[in-house]
Design an enzyme around this catalytic site. Sequence first.
Site, mmCIF file in Angstrom:
data_model
loop_
_atom_site.group_PDB
_atom_site.id
_atom_site.type_symbol
_atom_site.label_atom_id
_atom_site.label_comp_id
_atom_site.label_asym_id
_atom_site.label_seq_id
_atom_site.Cartn_x
_atom_site.Cartn_y
_atom_site.Cartn_z
ATOM 1 N N HIS A 104 -1.319 -4.361 2.049
ATOM 2 C CA HIS A 104 -0.638 -5.628 1.725
ATOM 3 C C HIS A 104 -1.641 -6.542 1.026
ATOM 4 O O HIS A 104 -2.125 -6.191 -0.044
ATOM 5 C CB HIS A 104 -0.063 -6.210 3.026
ATOM 6 C CG HIS A 104 0.827 -7.397 2.885
ATOM 7 N ND1 HIS A 104 1.375 -7.828 1.704
ATOM 8 C CD2 HIS A 104 1.292 -8.266 3.830
ATOM 9 C CE1 HIS A 104 2.116 -8.898 1.920
ATOM 10 N NE2 HIS A 104 2.090 -9.202 3.195
ATOM 11 N N HIS B 36 4.577 -0.414 -5.470
ATOM 12 C CA HIS B 36 5.188 -1.540 -4.757
ATOM 13 C C HIS B 36 6.470 -1.040 -4.110
ATOM 14 O O HIS B 36 7.166 -0.208 -4.664
ATOM 15 C CB HIS B 36 5.525 -2.685 -5.726
ATOM 16 C CG HIS B 36 5.729 -3.985 -5.022
ATOM 17 N ND1 HIS B 36 6.930 -4.322 -4.472
ATOM 18 C CD2 HIS B 36 4.868 -4.991 -4.747
ATOM 19 C CE1 HIS B 36 6.806 -5.521 -3.888
ATOM 20 N NE2 HIS B 36 5.571 -5.950 -4.047
ATOM 21 N N ASP C 129 -2.089 -7.445 -7.063
ATOM 22 C CA ASP C 129 -3.440 -7.296 -6.493
ATOM 23 C C ASP C 129 -4.404 -6.633 -7.461
ATOM 24 O O ASP C 129 -5.616 -6.713 -7.288
ATOM 25 C CB ASP C 129 -3.358 -6.480 -5.196
ATOM 26 C CG ASP C 129 -2.773 -7.329 -4.078
ATOM 27 O OD1 ASP C 129 -1.658 -7.039 -3.653
ATOM 28 O OD2 ASP C 129 -3.442 -8.303 -3.675
HETATM 29 C C1 SDX Z 1 1.362 -6.658 -1.905
HETATM 30 O O1 SDX Z 1 5.956 -6.323 -0.242
HETATM 31 C C2 SDX Z 1 5.465 -7.245 -1.011
HETATM 32 O O2 SDX Z 1 6.154 -7.998 -1.649
HETATM 33 C C3 SDX Z 1 3.934 -7.297 -1.013
HETATM 34 C C4 SDX Z 1 3.314 -8.191 -2.080
HETATM 35 C C5 SDX Z 1 3.565 -9.653 -1.806
HETATM 36 O O3 SDX Z 1 3.468 -10.457 -2.758
HETATM 37 O O4 SDX Z 1 3.706 -10.014 -0.624
HETATM 38 O O5 SDX Z 1 3.811 -7.865 -3.346
HETATM 39 C C6 SDX Z 1 1.793 -8.051 -2.082
HETATM 40 O O6 SDX Z 1 1.163 -6.254 -0.800
HETATM 41 C C7 SDX Z 1 1.283 -5.756 -3.101
HETATM 42 C C8 SDX Z 1 0.887 -4.292 -2.704
HETATM 43 C C9 SDX Z 1 -0.639 -4.258 -2.472
HETATM 44 N N1 SDX Z 1 -0.990 -2.954 -1.891
HETATM 45 C C10 SDX Z 1 -1.588 -2.015 -2.649
HETATM 46 O O7 SDX Z 1 -1.814 -2.126 -3.846
HETATM 47 C C11 SDX Z 1 -1.973 -0.773 -1.863
HETATM 48 C C12 SDX Z 1 -1.634 0.471 -2.675
HETATM 49 N N2 SDX Z 1 -0.170 0.573 -2.773
HETATM 50 C C13 SDX Z 1 0.474 1.500 -1.902
HETATM 51 O O8 SDX Z 1 -0.110 1.678 -0.657
HETATM 52 C C14 SDX Z 1 1.989 1.408 -1.938
HETATM 53 O O9 SDX Z 1 2.383 1.398 -3.229
HETATM 54 C C15 SDX Z 1 2.686 0.290 -1.201
HETATM 55 C C16 SDX Z 1 2.237 0.192 0.206
HETATM 56 C C17 SDX Z 1 2.462 -0.988 -1.886
HETATM 57 C C18 SDX Z 1 4.183 0.581 -1.220
HETATM 58 O O10 SDX Z 1 4.320 1.806 -0.631
HETATM 59 P P1 SDX Z 1 5.750 2.428 -0.244
HETATM 60 O O11 SDX Z 1 6.862 1.682 -0.863
HETATM 61 O O12 SDX Z 1 5.765 2.626 1.225
HETATM 62 O O13 SDX Z 1 5.693 3.799 -1.043
HETATM 63 P P2 SDX Z 1 5.182 5.116 -0.408
HETATM 64 O O14 SDX Z 1 3.930 4.854 0.393
HETATM 65 O O15 SDX Z 1 6.324 5.772 0.268
HETATM 66 O O16 SDX Z 1 4.749 5.944 -1.702
HETATM 67 C C19 SDX Z 1 5.742 6.647 -2.470
HETATM 68 C C20 SDX Z 1 4.973 7.691 -3.243
HETATM 69 C C21 SDX Z 1 4.040 8.511 -2.344
HETATM 70 O O17 SDX Z 1 3.853 9.748 -2.991
HETATM 71 P P3 SDX Z 1 4.273 11.076 -2.188
HETATM 72 O O18 SDX Z 1 3.421 11.052 -0.928
HETATM 73 O O19 SDX Z 1 5.761 10.910 -1.900
HETATM 74 O O20 SDX Z 1 3.932 12.197 -3.141
HETATM 75 O O21 SDX Z 1 4.109 7.052 -4.194
HETATM 76 C C22 SDX Z 1 2.757 7.331 -3.855
HETATM 77 C C23 SDX Z 1 2.741 7.786 -2.402
HETATM 78 O O22 SDX Z 1 1.632 8.628 -2.172
HETATM 79 N N3 SDX Z 1 2.033 6.081 -3.975
HETATM 80 C C24 SDX Z 1 0.770 5.991 -4.371
HETATM 81 C C25 SDX Z 1 0.493 4.636 -4.398
HETATM 82 N N4 SDX Z 1 1.578 3.938 -4.015
HETATM 83 C C26 SDX Z 1 2.523 4.853 -3.757
HETATM 84 N N5 SDX Z 1 -0.127 6.953 -4.704
HETATM 85 C C27 SDX Z 1 -1.345 6.515 -5.076
HETATM 86 N N6 SDX Z 1 -1.691 5.200 -5.128
HETATM 87 C C28 SDX Z 1 -0.804 4.244 -4.796
HETATM 88 N N7 SDX Z 1 -1.146 2.973 -4.873
#
Ligand code: SDX
Length: 374
Positions: free
Chosen positions: A220, A259, A310
């Site tokens: 997050h 996201h 971010d």
């Molecule tokens: C913020 O929710 C909000 O609004 C938050 C926010 C706000 O203003 O409050 O926007 C702020 O928190 C932005 C996000 C910051 N976090 C990151 O940048 C951390 C990296 N991002 C990921 O961890 C991820 O994208 C999330 C947590 C943000 C969202 O994850 P989801 O929706 O739970 O998606 P998922 O984990 O189910 O991933 C789906 C697929 C997976 O692949 P498979 O395992 O199915 O093959 O996409 C891949 C994930 O592995 N994936 C990523 C990835 N994000 C998703 N792979 C590599 N790097 C990534 N960043």
Amino acid sequence: MPGEVQRGLEDVVALESRICFIDGQQGRLIYRGFDIRELAAGSTFEEVSYLLWYGRLPTRTELAGLRQRLEALRSVPEALSRELEALPVSANPMDVLRTAVSALAVFEPEETAPGPSSIGGAQRLTAALPTILGEFQRRRAHLPPLEPRPNLSHAAYLVYALLDREPSELEARAIDVALILHADHELNASTFAARVTASTLSDLYSAITSAIGTLKGPLHGGANERVMEMLEEIGSVDRVEEVVKGKLARHERIMGFGHRVYKVEDPRATILRGWARRLGEAKADLRYSELLERVVQVVHREKGLYPNLDLYSGAVYALMGIPRDLFTPVFAASRVVGWTAHVLEEYDDLRLIRPTSSYVGPTDLSYVPLGERG
Ligand code: SDX
């Protein structure tokens, strides 16, 4: 029979709100009806705070009144300063922030009655967070103690509190836009945590304490600091491909990408990319922009993922000289407005938030007294 489990409450519509709308397919973000791109281009953090709290744009007089109130509420009680001094300088600044908000509730109990009067506590906390962060940062950086500085905007005061200098005009606008962009984001994890707390009729400060603890997580708000760690690890543009593909091969998350809601580029990332480049040009330091541009190309080609805010916020803060472990606290200093707006909305239309779980354990075990268990 309970419904089907939606892990992470993905796509679950938990409540109605008038505060923020995200169109994840189109990449649109709306605060109280206004597109974030218009607000980032023409508004200020104080004006957006008024909009999020009161549901409409302020008149000139109302905005001046809010500015004066926030300026008057910047100082913190001596007892809190002493509490902060007891914390080790090695403490995680998000832990310091969480501790300070909890302590402030003890020192200022009158601000904590749940209900419409919590707008007072909302403005108090919004005004005080830069002071709290500034006092901690100055102590560990051996800077002089924070002295009140009237006639600084909220954004400029944040920079002054952290860095003991006033921002340039370009820096002041960059940080003001960053605060606007971080102010709210619908039912993200930390805002949801705040609403769950408020839905029990607990107080505003407890709700914000819940939110700070939630924002700290690297999935997050903590991602912005880890993006900069990744850029440091990469070092140069010609190493981007190797480092990013290595991370992906090890199934590591690339911080700043993906996201839960946006299926295209986060509009806030688009805006912050521009500010990171403007600041980089002004400081003749484009290394972050160039590295990030290459990272975006590789991550999109390899995983089809888009940047979120971010990815670029850290570059803006680093170019201003803000220490890396203060990036998420700066996020909190802005999001406290959205958190408190949602808490007020929860108090106004209260419903205890209490989902259920699908129990998958046993239900018919017989108790065996300890003596018979060996
Ligand atoms: C913020 O929710 C909000 O609004 C938050 C926010 C706000 O203003 O409050 O926007 C702020 O928190 C932005 C996000 C910051 N976090 C990151 O940048 C951390 C990296 N991002 C990921 O961890 C991820 O994208 C999330 C947590 C943000 C969202 O994850 P989801 O929706 O739970 O998606 P998922 O984990 O189910 O991933 C789906 C697929 C997976 O692949 P498979 O395992 O199915 O093959 O996409 C891949 C994930 O592995 N994936 C990523 C990835 N994000 C998703 N792979 C590599 N790097 C990534 N960043």
